[in-house]
Design a protein around this motif. Structure first.
Motif, PDB file in Angstrom:
ATOM      1  N   GLY A 127       0.769  -1.225   0.000  1.00 31.45           N
ATOM      2  CA  GLY A 127       0.000   0.000   0.000  1.00 31.45           C
ATOM      3  C   GLY A 127       0.805   1.282   0.000  1.00 31.45           C
ATOM      4  O   GLY A 127       0.241   2.370  -0.115  1.00 31.45           O
ATOM      5  N   LEU A 128       2.137   1.188   0.154  1.00 30.21           N
ATOM      6  CA  LEU A 128       2.956   2.397   0.218  1.00 30.21           C
ATOM      7  C   LEU A 128       4.046   2.472  -0.850  1.00 30.21           C
ATOM      8  O   LEU A 128       4.412   3.558  -1.281  1.00 30.21           O
ATOM      9  N   GLY A 129       4.626   1.334  -1.213  1.00 30.23           N
ATOM     10  CA  GLY A 129       5.697   1.354  -2.203  1.00 30.23           C
ATOM     11  C   GLY A 129       7.009   0.843  -1.662  1.00 30.23           C
ATOM     12  O   GLY A 129       7.047   0.024  -0.736  1.00 30.23           O
ATOM     13  N   THR A 130       8.101   1.364  -2.246  1.00 30.16           N
ATOM     14  CA  THR A 130       9.441   0.860  -1.916  1.00 30.16           C
ATOM     15  C   THR A 130      10.274   1.937  -1.231  1.00 30.16           C
ATOM     16  O   THR A 130      10.220   3.117  -1.593  1.00 30.16           O
ATOM     17  N   PHE A 131      11.060   1.464  -0.255  1.00 33.52           N
ATOM     18  CA  PHE A 131      11.848   2.360   0.590  1.00 33.52           C
ATOM     19  C   PHE A 131      13.196   1.728   0.896  1.00 33.52           C
ATOM     20  O   PHE A 131      13.314   0.507   0.980  1.00 33.52           O
ATOM     21  N   ALA A 132      14.185   2.589   1.109  1.00 36.97           N
ATOM     22  CA  ALA A 132      15.484   2.153   1.623  1.00 36.97           C
ATOM     23  C   ALA A 132      15.704   2.892   2.936  1.00 36.97           C
ATOM     24  O   ALA A 132      15.465   4.096   3.028  1.00 36.97           O
ATOM     25  N   GLU A 133      16.134   2.158   3.940  1.00 31.28           N
ATOM     26  CA  GLU A 133      16.449   2.755   5.237  1.00 31.28           C
ATOM     27  C   GLU A 133      17.911   2.480   5.563  1.00 31.28           C
ATOM     28  O   GLU A 133      18.437   1.417   5.226  1.00 31.28           O
ATOM     29  N   ILE A 134      18.535   3.446   6.219  1.00 34.44           N
ATOM     30  CA  ILE A 134      19.891   3.252   6.733  1.00 34.44           C
ATOM     31  C   ILE A 134      19.832   3.574   8.214  1.00 34.44           C
ATOM     32  O   ILE A 134      19.491   4.701   8.600  1.00 34.44           O
ATOM     33  N   GLU A 135      20.155   2.578   9.041  1.00 40.14           N
ATOM     34  CA  GLU A 135      20.149   2.765  10.498  1.00 40.14           C
ATOM     35  C   GLU A 135      21.567   2.560  11.019  1.00 40.14           C
ATOM     36  O   GLU A 135      22.167   1.507  10.804  1.00 40.14           O
ATOM     37  N   ALA A 136      22.084   3.570  11.692  1.00 36.03           N
ATOM     38  CA  ALA A 136      23.441   3.516  12.229  1.00 36.03           C
ATOM     39  C   ALA A 136      23.505   2.600  13.448  1.00 36.03           C
ATOM     40  O   ALA A 136      22.514   2.398  14.152  1.00 36.03           O
ATOM     41  N   ALA A 137      24.698   2.062  13.676  1.00 38.33           N
ATOM     42  CA  ALA A 137      24.930   1.221  14.847  1.00 38.33           C
ATOM     43  C   ALA A 137      24.623   2.018  16.113  1.00 38.33           C
ATOM     44  O   ALA A 137      24.941   3.214  16.211  1.00 38.33           O
ATOM     45  N   ALA A 138      24.020   1.360  17.081  1.00 34.57           N
ATOM     46  CA  ALA A 138      23.556   2.024  18.305  1.00 34.57           C
ATOM     47  C   ALA A 138      24.693   2.643  19.114  1.00 34.57           C
ATOM     48  O   ALA A 138      24.470   3.631  19.823  1.00 34.57           O
ATOM     49  N   GLU A 139      25.895   2.108  18.996  1.00 31.83           N
ATOM     50  CA  GLU A 139      26.991   2.616  19.825  1.00 31.83           C
ATOM     51  C   GLU A 139      27.601   3.918  19.305  1.00 31.83           C
ATOM     52  O   GLU A 139      28.399   4.546  19.988  1.00 31.83           O
ATOM     53  N   LEU A 140      27.206   4.360  18.112  1.00 33.97           N
ATOM     54  CA  LEU A 140      27.745   5.601  17.549  1.00 33.97           C
ATOM     55  C   LEU A 140      27.081   6.821  18.183  1.00 33.97           C
ATOM     56  O   LEU A 140      25.902   6.793  18.527  1.00 33.97           O
ATOM     57  N   SER A 141      27.856   7.901  18.296  1.00 41.72           N
ATOM     58  CA  SER A 141      27.267   9.177  18.715  1.00 41.72           C
ATOM     59  C   SER A 141      26.340   9.652  17.607  1.00 41.72           C
ATOM     60  O   SER A 141      26.422   9.173  16.469  1.00 41.72           O
ATOM     61  N   GLN A 142      25.491  10.619  17.916  1.00 38.97           N
ATOM     62  CA  GLN A 142      24.576  11.110  16.894  1.00 38.97           C
ATOM     63  C   GLN A 142      25.353  11.689  15.713  1.00 38.97           C
ATOM     64  O   GLN A 142      25.015  11.443  14.558  1.00 38.97           O
TER      65      GLN A 142
END
Length: 176
Positions: A127-142
């Motif tokens: 119902g929405l289409g195609t997406f790419a997500e990039i999620e950084a490792a949790a231990e990295l600073s913002q």
């Protein structure tokens, strides 16, 4: 844990997938996911910008709490707490018995790859289409997380409209 990511609406996942496969990045997981979202009997999560999600993937069931979004621009950051549970059906019943109401469901096919200090996810959302997500490792600073995300986006051609809304929010917005 703080989740820092970008979500990009893309017209076609194949060019990104080909770059990822050519790079030799390892596949972390792939398969269908079913997400059910719930609202609290105590407060409206749409108003507080929180989420409670019960996810069924091919080989696990996960209950996730997501806190209000923080950060700015095209990056989305929020607290995320996860708990594996044995049974989707039992957890769904438990949540409903203690007053939580199921508000919506999201179905998608997802591929996740480990690249650098991040996970790149390719999603086809019903119902929405195609997406790419990039999620950084949790231990990295913002700051380091944002730099890593930008590096990967550029290197793998993950360009397009960046969204800070969740799939749930996008589906609900579409239904209005």
């Amino acid at each position: 844990m703080l989740e820092i990511e970008i979500k990009v609406k893309v017209p076609d996942l194949q060019p990104i997938r080909e770059r990822i496969l050519t790079s030799g990045a390892p596949l972390i997981e792939k398969g269908d996911e079913f997400d059910a979202y719930y609202n609290s009997p105590e407060r409206n999560f749409a108003e507080t910008d929180e989420a409670l999600r019960l996810r069924k993937a091919d080989d696990y069931v996960l209950l996730t709490y997501k806190g209000p979004k923080i950060g700015s621009g095209s990056f989305k950051a929020r607290e995320e707490l996860n708990l594996r549970v044995e049974s989707l059906e039992t957890m769904d019943l438990l949540l409903q018995r203690i007053g939580f109401q199921k508000t919506a469901t999201v179905r998608k096919y997802r591929e996740s790859y480990g690249i650098g200090l991040a996970t790149v996810t390719l999603d086809s959302v019903d119902g929405l289409g195609t997406f790419a997500e990039i999620e950084a490792a949790a231990e990295l600073s913002q700051e380091d997380a944002e730099k890593e995300i930008e590096r990967i986006a550029k290197e793998y051609g993950i360009i397009g409209e960046r969204l800070t809304l969740s799939y749930l929010e996008l589906l609900l917005e579409q239904q209005r």
